[in-house]
Scaffold this active site. Structure first.
Site, mmCIF file in Angstrom:
data_model
loop_
_atom_site.group_PDB
_atom_site.id
_atom_site.type_symbol
_atom_site.label_atom_id
_atom_site.label_comp_id
_atom_site.label_asym_id
_atom_site.label_seq_id
_atom_site.Cartn_x
_atom_site.Cartn_y
_atom_site.Cartn_z
ATOM 1 N N LYS A 107 0.854 -1.114 -0.070
ATOM 2 C CA LYS A 107 0.113 -0.004 -0.122
ATOM 3 C C LYS A 107 1.087 1.451 0.013
ATOM 4 O O LYS A 107 1.365 1.711 1.085
ATOM 5 C CB LYS A 107 -1.041 -0.145 1.269
ATOM 6 C CG LYS A 107 -2.188 0.948 1.011
ATOM 7 C CD LYS A 107 -2.508 1.872 1.869
ATOM 8 C CE LYS A 107 -1.882 3.203 2.650
ATOM 9 N NZ LYS A 107 -1.971 4.317 1.768
ATOM 10 N N CYS A 155 13.361 11.023 6.586
ATOM 11 C CA CYS A 155 13.211 10.526 8.197
ATOM 12 C C CYS A 155 14.684 10.870 8.737
ATOM 13 O O CYS A 155 14.905 11.023 9.927
ATOM 14 C CB CYS A 155 12.783 9.177 8.286
ATOM 15 S SG CYS A 155 13.893 8.063 7.272
ATOM 16 N N GLU A 202 9.206 16.947 14.297
ATOM 17 C CA GLU A 202 9.896 16.564 13.212
ATOM 18 C C GLU A 202 8.977 17.299 11.880
ATOM 19 O O GLU A 202 7.874 17.139 11.977
ATOM 20 C CB GLU A 202 9.511 15.027 12.755
ATOM 21 C CG GLU A 202 10.287 14.473 11.331
ATOM 22 C CD GLU A 202 9.756 13.278 11.088
ATOM 23 O OE1 GLU A 202 8.809 12.762 11.271
ATOM 24 O OE2 GLU A 202 10.768 12.542 10.644
ATOM 25 N N GLU A 211 9.390 1.805 10.971
ATOM 26 C CA GLU A 211 10.490 2.695 10.780
ATOM 27 C C GLU A 211 9.726 4.051 10.907
ATOM 28 O O GLU A 211 8.971 4.445 9.876
ATOM 29 C CB GLU A 211 10.712 2.356 9.353
ATOM 30 C CG GLU A 211 11.674 0.977 9.081
ATOM 31 C CD GLU A 211 13.031 0.988 9.841
ATOM 32 O OE1 GLU A 211 13.559 1.937 10.117
ATOM 33 O OE2 GLU A 211 13.374 0.083 10.169
HETATM 34 P P1 NDP Z 1 2.171 8.572 7.384
HETATM 35 O O1 NDP Z 1 2.487 7.904 8.669
HETATM 36 O O2 NDP Z 1 1.269 9.730 7.345
HETATM 37 O O3 NDP Z 1 1.969 7.458 6.023
HETATM 38 C C1 NDP Z 1 2.640 6.482 5.885
HETATM 39 C C2 NDP Z 1 1.889 5.548 5.163
HETATM 40 O O4 NDP Z 1 0.768 4.861 6.206
HETATM 41 C C3 NDP Z 1 1.047 5.962 4.152
HETATM 42 O O5 NDP Z 1 0.879 5.051 2.982
HETATM 43 C C4 NDP Z 1 -0.293 6.331 4.703
HETATM 44 O O6 NDP Z 1 -1.375 6.359 3.656
HETATM 45 C C5 NDP Z 1 -0.450 5.109 5.432
HETATM 46 N N1 NDP Z 1 -1.395 5.169 6.638
HETATM 47 C C6 NDP Z 1 -1.670 6.250 7.201
HETATM 48 N N2 NDP Z 1 -2.816 5.944 8.193
HETATM 49 C C7 NDP Z 1 -2.614 4.758 8.385
HETATM 50 C C8 NDP Z 1 -3.447 3.903 8.965
HETATM 51 N N3 NDP Z 1 -4.369 4.012 9.899
HETATM 52 N N4 NDP Z 1 -3.668 2.412 8.813
HETATM 53 C C9 NDP Z 1 -2.832 2.018 7.824
HETATM 54 N N5 NDP Z 1 -1.900 2.802 7.126
HETATM 55 C C10 NDP Z 1 -1.948 4.104 7.223
HETATM 56 O O7 NDP Z 1 3.645 9.136 7.094
HETATM 57 P P2 NDP Z 1 4.100 9.808 5.608
HETATM 58 O O8 NDP Z 1 3.387 9.514 4.247
HETATM 59 O O9 NDP Z 1 3.526 11.388 6.085
HETATM 60 O O10 NDP Z 1 5.644 9.818 5.563
HETATM 61 C C11 NDP Z 1 6.221 10.806 6.374
HETATM 62 C C12 NDP Z 1 6.800 10.097 7.860
HETATM 63 O O11 NDP Z 1 7.580 8.863 7.293
HETATM 64 C C13 NDP Z 1 7.576 10.962 8.450
HETATM 65 O O12 NDP Z 1 7.387 10.813 9.893
HETATM 66 C C14 NDP Z 1 9.182 10.295 8.463
HETATM 67 O O13 NDP Z 1 9.919 10.314 9.241
HETATM 68 C C15 NDP Z 1 8.573 8.789 8.045
HETATM 69 N N6 NDP Z 1 9.762 7.837 7.577
HETATM 70 C C16 NDP Z 1 10.382 7.071 8.044
HETATM 71 C C17 NDP Z 1 11.376 6.430 7.637
HETATM 72 C C18 NDP Z 1 12.185 5.399 8.362
HETATM 73 O O14 NDP Z 1 12.947 4.652 7.642
HETATM 74 N N7 NDP Z 1 12.342 5.503 9.641
HETATM 75 C C19 NDP Z 1 11.860 6.814 6.135
HETATM 76 C C20 NDP Z 1 10.827 7.750 5.435
HETATM 77 C C21 NDP Z 1 9.851 8.214 6.239
HETATM 78 P P3 NDP Z 1 -1.635 7.629 3.000
HETATM 79 O O15 NDP Z 1 -0.580 8.592 3.097
HETATM 80 O O16 NDP Z 1 -2.261 7.272 1.857
HETATM 81 O O17 NDP Z 1 -2.627 8.146 3.939
#
Ligand code: NDP
Length: 503
Positions: free
Chosen positions: A187, A295, A394, A261
């Site tokens: 997803k 991140c 962040e 992550e």
């Molecule tokens: P989000 O947490 O908003 O979303 C991540 C994914 O989870 C998306 O596909 C999102 O869908 C999905 N999602 C959101 N809510 C749910 C739920 N309730 N159940 C299941 N899936 C869900 O993160 P962002 O996309 O905004 O990414 C940025 C974040 O990711 C930052 O905090 C960053 O630090 C972190 N990150 C961490 C990394 C690591 O390796 N530690 C690497 C890269 C990023 P949708 O967007 O379609 O709503």
């Protein structure tokens, strides 16, 4: 008044993007969601959201492929051959994939081709190599008995990816899950589905049917339905900390293992004993790479007081020369942010910094001269203490927060004073200082005198609210497999005979 430039979309994407299950598109059933090109703010495609019933179709296909298909039982050599073909498919289609990724994310096309797609292909190559060298364990401590430990795939893996580096991050999960014999439901973020939809279509051509399926849509709709689905056996998530909390709670209801992550607010600690020029280059890359949306960004820059003014002055000077603009041009260094709401949020932190007694050093504004795209000037603030929200939250944009320190002791205290613990950076040529810092920093990774350098064999992941579990060679093997212990007698010895009274 000069007219704002009109940036061409790097590719014309498909008008509609759907999920994929086996040999056909998923039914969808949810809303139709717009996909925008961040450099112009224009809608370029429509995403068909998968509702819970549609997610059920995709999971059922992956379930069948796991329970009755050939994939989990293939020999290692057969699986390696398929993984290598996956890597080749990415290399062969890297230009198209990079353009689709650029169209939905606004990331620099050059970087996408040279780094993200190369990494995506390498992710498959890496896990092909990795499984070629693994052996099971054998024990024979109990006389007459042989015990072996084998690793078997867990089942159907739900892989949830964020928007900031969709293909590079998702392929790490796909390659690992497949290498160890699982089937997958991917997803992507609903903001950035284009390149991953194309990638899944390309991989269908080399993978057995149903081994990799795709669902699209918003997290709380499609993602939540996926995590709650009884056919899912494990969840690998990369995204924000709050989302991670929600997903882990849902998965916990079914005792489904997860890796998380999550976010970061990483300290980039620069000592007077550092090679100042290299540290400056590293600090700029640490916060402004990937359009500032990463991140592992070194977003809190801690500088030893004796060099603070000079270092900050040179950082500001270089920041003001960063070329912001069209992400498809080779000379561009910073593209647009990923979405309008994200741009608004990033810029709101200028007021936050002021409210906390901070000073805007440079940037902090929208680039209106670049049209309706989500362009901002790269930004730096200084704050009076690490309690300031720009030092704690962040921000996930091209936004650096500066703080001075006097001693290594104080640098450690500031660096560790955060809810996060993903990575840390240390810049010093003084070995005892480096050793003190690497021992005392509370983060999953410490990079010394280098910006981000990911070694795929080594575990990657965070302390504290930056995550649970690790990704990387052996860490992925542990997560994506179940261990099974098998014991048998070499020459069956006589057993105690219960109930044999001799009568
Ligand atoms: P989000 O947490 O908003 O979303 C991540 C994914 O989870 C998306 O596909 C999102 O869908 C999905 N999602 C959101 N809510 C749910 C739920 N309730 N159940 C299941 N899936 C869900 O993160 P962002 O996309 O905004 O990414 C940025 C974040 O990711 C930052 O905090 C960053 O630090 C972190 N990150 C961490 C990394 C690591 O390796 N530690 C690497 C890269 C990023 P949708 O967007 O379609 O709503």
């Amino acid at each position: 008044m000069t007219e704002a430039p009109r940036f061409e979309t790097p590719i014309t994407p498909p008008a509609r993007v759907t999920g994929w299950a086996g040999d056909r598109a998923t039914p969808g059933g949810g809303s139709e969601l717009p996909v925008f090109y961040p450099a112009t703010g224009q809608q370029i495609s429509v995403l068909v959201e998968d509702d819970a019933a549609s997610v059920d179709v995709a999971v059922s296909v992956a379930r069948r492929a796991f329970d009755t298909g050939p994939w989990p039982g293939l020999s290692t050599a057969e699986r390696i051959a398929v993984l290598e073909r996956c890597g080749q498919v990415i290399r062969d289609n890297a230009d198209e994939l990079a353009r689709l990724e650029c169209a939905a994310t606004g990331l620099l096309l050059r970087e996408l081709k040279e780094r993200h797609m190369a990494r995506a292909a390498y992710n498959f190559r890496f896990f092909a190599d990795f499984i070629s060298q693994r052996a099971g364990d054998r024990y024979d401590q109990t006389p007459g008995y042989l015990t072996t430990v084998v690793r078997e795939p867990v089942g159907v893996a739900a892989l949830i990816a964020p928007w900031n580096a969709p293909v590079a991050l998702a392929t790490m999960k796909i390659a690992a899950a497949l290498a160890f014999g699982n089937t997958c439901v991917l997803k992507p973020s609903e903001q950035t589905p284009l390149a991953l939809a194309r990638l899944v279509a390309l991989l269908q051509e080399v993978l057995p049917e149903g081994v990799l399926t795709l669902v699209n849509g918003r997290g709380p709709v499609t993602g939540a339905a996926l995590v709650a689905h009884p056919g899912v056996d494990l969840v690998s998530f990369t995204g924000g900390t709050e989302t991670g909390r929600a997903i882990m709670s849902a998965a916990g209801q079914r005792l489904v293992p997860c890796t998380m992550e999550l976010g970061g607010k990483s300290a980039n600690v620069i000592f007077a004993s550092a090679d100042a020029e290299r540290a400056l280059d590293g600090a700029l890359l640490g916060i402004f790479s990937n359009n500032g949306q990463q991140c592992l960004a070194g977003s809190r820059i801690l500088v030893e007081r004796s060099i603070y003014d000079d270092f900050v002055g040179r950082f500001v000077d270089r920041t003001q020369r960063i070329r912001v603009g069209d992400p498809t041009l080779a000379e561009t260094e910073l593209g647009p942010l990923a979405s309008r709401p994200h741009m608004t949020r990033v810029l709101s932190y200028v007021d936050t910094a002021h409210a906390d007694g901070g000073t805007l050093l440079t940037g902090g504004a929208r680039r209106n001269d670049l049209g309706d795209g989500y362009f901002v000037t790269p930004t730096a603030v200084s704050v009076p203490s690490n309690a300031a929200r720009t030092a704690q939250d962040e921000i996930f944009g091209p936004f650096a927060t500066f703080l001075p320190f006097d001693t290594a002791e104080e640098a450690v205290a500031i660096a560790n004073d955060t809810q996060f613990g993903l990575v840390s950076y240390v810049w010093s040529d003084h070995l005892p200082t480096v050793m003190t810092m690497t021992e005392r920093l509370r983060s999953g990774v410490v990079w010394v005198n280098t910006p981000m350098m990911r070694e795929l064999r080594a575990p990657f992941g965070g302390y504290k609210n930056s995550g649970v579990g690790r990704e990387g060679g052996a860490a992925c093997e542990a997560f994506y497999t179940e261990e099974k212990t098998v014991t048998l007698p070499k020459i069956p010895p006589p057993l105690r005979r219960l109930g044999d009274t001799g009568g």
